[in-house]
Motif scaffolding. Sequence first.
Motif, PDB file in Angstrom:
ATOM      1  N   GLY A 252       0.845  -1.376  -0.164  1.00  0.00           N
ATOM      2  CA  GLY A 252      -0.051  -0.036   0.167  1.00  0.00           C
ATOM      3  C   GLY A 252       0.970   1.211   0.128  1.00  0.00           C
ATOM      4  N   VAL A 253       2.121   1.264   0.807  1.00  0.00           N
ATOM      5  CA  VAL A 253       2.658   2.538   0.978  1.00  0.00           C
ATOM      6  C   VAL A 253       3.409   2.620  -0.344  1.00  0.00           C
ATOM      7  CG1 VAL A 253       4.880   3.549   2.263  1.00  0.00           C
ATOM      8  CG2 VAL A 253       2.905   2.529   3.401  1.00  0.00           C
ATOM      9  N   LEU A 254       4.054   1.553  -0.659  1.00  0.00           N
ATOM     10  CA  LEU A 254       4.814   1.812  -2.033  1.00  0.00           C
ATOM     11  C   LEU A 254       3.961   2.198  -3.103  1.00  0.00           C
ATOM     12  CD1 LEU A 254       7.724   0.723  -2.605  1.00  0.00           C
ATOM     13  CD2 LEU A 254       6.679  -1.042  -3.788  1.00  0.00           C
ATOM     14  N   GLY A 255       2.730   1.671  -3.335  1.00  0.00           N
ATOM     15  CA  GLY A 255       1.707   2.221  -4.571  1.00  0.00           C
ATOM     16  C   GLY A 255       1.641   3.604  -4.147  1.00  0.00           C
ATOM     17  N   ALA A 256       1.125   4.122  -2.863  1.00  0.00           N
ATOM     18  CA  ALA A 256       1.012   5.418  -2.832  1.00  0.00           C
ATOM     19  C   ALA A 256       2.192   6.200  -3.203  1.00  0.00           C
ATOM     20  CB  ALA A 256       0.511   5.689  -1.316  1.00  0.00           C
ATOM     21  N   GLY A 257       3.494   5.732  -2.824  1.00  0.00           N
ATOM     22  CA  GLY A 257       4.606   6.431  -3.274  1.00  0.00           C
ATOM     23  C   GLY A 257       4.770   6.776  -4.612  1.00  0.00           C
ATOM     24  N   ILE A 258       4.346   5.696  -5.360  1.00  0.00           N
ATOM     25  CA  ILE A 258       4.390   5.523  -6.895  1.00  0.00           C
ATOM     26  C   ILE A 258       3.584   6.719  -7.341  1.00  0.00           C
ATOM     27  CG2 ILE A 258       4.268   4.385  -8.882  1.00  0.00           C
ATOM     28  CD1 ILE A 258       5.527   1.895  -7.346  1.00  0.00           C
ATOM     29  N   VAL A 259       2.241   6.654  -6.930  1.00  0.00           N
ATOM     30  CA  VAL A 259       1.335   7.472  -7.297  1.00  0.00           C
ATOM     31  C   VAL A 259       1.598   8.910  -7.307  1.00  0.00           C
ATOM     32  CG1 VAL A 259      -1.084   8.162  -7.264  1.00  0.00           C
ATOM     33  CG2 VAL A 259      -0.558   6.043  -7.281  1.00  0.00           C
ATOM     34  N   MET A 260       2.168   9.231  -5.844  1.00  0.00           N
ATOM     35  CA  MET A 260       2.499  10.406  -5.641  1.00  0.00           C
ATOM     36  C   MET A 260       3.872  11.114  -6.494  1.00  0.00           C
ATOM     37  SD  MET A 260       2.212  10.697  -1.559  1.00  0.00           S
ATOM     38  CE  MET A 260       3.283  11.866  -1.314  1.00  0.00           C
ATOM     39  N   ASN A 261       4.865  10.157  -6.790  1.00  0.00           N
ATOM     40  CA  ASN A 261       5.860  10.631  -7.432  1.00  0.00           C
ATOM     41  C   ASN A 261       5.300  10.886  -9.031  1.00  0.00           C
ATOM     42  OD1 ASN A 261       8.286  10.700  -6.154  1.00  0.00           O
ATOM     43  ND2 ASN A 261       8.745   8.452  -6.229  1.00  0.00           N
ATOM     44  N   THR A 263       2.484  12.047  -9.746  1.00  0.00           N
ATOM     45  CA  THR A 263       1.528  13.166  -9.819  1.00  0.00           C
ATOM     46  C   THR A 263       2.659  14.290  -9.687  1.00  0.00           C
ATOM     47  OG1 THR A 263       0.175  12.037  -8.069  1.00  0.00           O
ATOM     48  CG2 THR A 263      -0.356  14.277  -8.696  1.00  0.00           C
ATOM     49  N   GLU A 264       3.757  14.209  -9.090  1.00  0.00           N
ATOM     50  CA  GLU A 264       4.679  15.394  -9.025  1.00  0.00           C
ATOM     51  C   GLU A 264       5.236  15.442 -10.243  1.00  0.00           C
ATOM     52  OE1 GLU A 264       5.128  17.330  -6.589  1.00  0.00           O
ATOM     53  OE2 GLU A 264       7.145  18.165  -7.132  1.00  0.00           O
ATOM     54  N   ALA A 265       5.801  14.545 -10.977  1.00  0.00           N
ATOM     55  CA  ALA A 265       6.244  14.738 -12.309  1.00  0.00           C
ATOM     56  C   ALA A 265       5.259  15.340 -13.207  1.00  0.00           C
ATOM     57  CB  ALA A 265       6.579  13.203 -12.631  1.00  0.00           C
ATOM     58  N   ARG A 266       3.973  14.966 -13.201  1.00  0.00           N
ATOM     59  CA  ARG A 266       2.988  15.506 -14.073  1.00  0.00           C
ATOM     60  C   ARG A 266       2.773  17.025 -13.715  1.00  0.00           C
ATOM     61  NH1 ARG A 266      -1.976  12.409 -13.698  1.00  0.00           N
ATOM     62  NH2 ARG A 266      -2.519  14.312 -12.393  1.00  0.00           N
TER      63      ARG A 266
END
Lengths: 279, 370
Positions: A252-261, A263-266
Amino acid sequence: MTRRPVFLLSVLAFGFAFFYVPILSMIIYSFNASRLVTVWGGFSTKWYRALLSNTQVVEALILSLKIALVSASIATILGTMAGIALVRFTKFRGRTLFSGLVTAPLIMPEVITGVSSLIFFLLLAQWIGWPAQRGFVTITLAHITFSMVFVTTIVQARLLQSDRAIEEAAMDLGSRPWQVLFDITLPVISPAILSGWLLAFTISLDDVVITSFTTGPGSTTLPLLIWSKVKLGVTPDINALATLMVLFVGVGVLGAGIVMNRTEARRIADAQLAYRSGQ
Amino acid sequence: MAEPAPDSAFLRIEGVSKTFGTFQAVRDVTLSVQRGEIFSLLGGSGCGKTTLLRMLAGFETPSAGRIFLDGRDMAGVPPWSRPVHMMFQSYALFPHMSVEQNIGYGLKHETMTKAERAGRVRDMLDLVQLSPLALRKPHQISGGQRQRVALARALARQPKLLLLDEPLAALDKKLREQTQFELMSIQQRTGVTFIVVTHDQEEAMTLSDRIAVMDRGEVRQVGSPTEIYEYPASRFVASFIGSITSMEATINGRSAEGRMDLNVPALGGVVQVRDMPSFADGQGVTLALRPEKLQISKDRPPGPNAIAGLVKDLAYFGKDSLYRIALPSGALVQVHAVNLRRGDEASRVADWDDQVWLSFDPTSAIVLGD
């Protein structure tokens, strides 16, 4: 020339060891073939199989998930309403009292909340004959009362940051206050509402203290089950269960981290786009 | 119920005051604005201009006084029912909607078909030249583009009155000048009455048909940019708009036809200004001189108002220079001179520590009673 900061590195290593060695040893021993928790008897996955065939564990997990789902959803609705009321309506009678009442569970010891919930349910049963038996409903109600405040706090913080002018703009363009709430306010704070829901869900899922006060016969949640099993001595199937939970949370944490990264890149790409089109 | 306005003014603000607790933000403001006008409320921060604007939008209720729009009393009319739209200083675009959805948001309250609505959004996008960006979100466009989306959104429902709160404050200088002219051309094309709140006097001067200068909740003067600049009614307005040198003076009498003599200690004697019958002999007044209304020369010029001084300071801006002239009385006077001739330092009118003469036309001096 570059002296290794030996002291700093060892402090760091010790700190990490302190956090993760217990979890790691638990994971390793969940693959232990031996019945004894502290004696290594070779590699095996039998405790995982035992776990899945254990209907008690599966039932407890389902109950926990059901309680968490219902209590988090109701707590999110009530908590969001309280948060909006506290930020947007700065002048109403008893506002200070209301804000105190809403946030009190945050500092109230869990034991107190648990005991008072229990007494309340007992009195209620005496007066109106409900709840005749404690279980799913009483646990859910108790969880709502103490997880609501977390949603309120998150929503409140998000609303304080948001520009009041966008709500005024919607009103100025012809929308009545309730339309503004659904068209503008709620969509804008939806990430905060979602994280409030997630927090309420997690808190409910792993609560022991309040649950043990408000539960009744036949309603054993997963944390209560683990707690009661450990009291009779730690068995390797508990290790297996805990390992699965760590895996679940980790993913869960890893998934959230990837999504956040992402979003930031976008966001950065968007900013560059805006900059270029502004030329 | 809605009695027609006795005069033809499109917007009438009658004796409006607003008090927050013990603080009086707006004091007894009376203004009228004509249809199709660009009217500015100009003043420093805390002068009440934004509060007045918010009362027009309906976000604040006047503590006293009445507001009539097109003959209709606006008391008790909520913001969502007013034919008044506002462009917010922060633009207040809806972050979760695209440019197109932002512009079309207000239209869902209009009785119009889907096709009509889409057509109106398209017209608005064309008006502010943002058609290629219709599907972008607000954070995907630049500040200048956001400003145009905010304008298009406020104009989409064809308001009777558009309120603009510091419309250009968030833009950089170059974009600001360009946008100023765009705003004016959009106003002309749509014919909507604009009320602009600004603290920037240059912005107010270029944009507006008329300006109300505000200070501490009160309107100090209302007039065209020229009137405000050339004929300020008070020392406050004179010093707020542009730069000016003010000096204490007393009326010494009327020695010539249409002229009034002023004894100005700071200038070291008597000067002549245009006669203003409202002032009595012996009355204490203020003489105010705009830097560009003063001439500077090496030789004593003919005429009544010539004062000798010393160049204390000089700032060269290219097209013009600003001189600060020290007078024998110790007073400092600012003079703006256009650099007509091209050349090096030697060709300048005057240099540091040069002895020069200042002069001004009697009609270009400002005499103020307060």
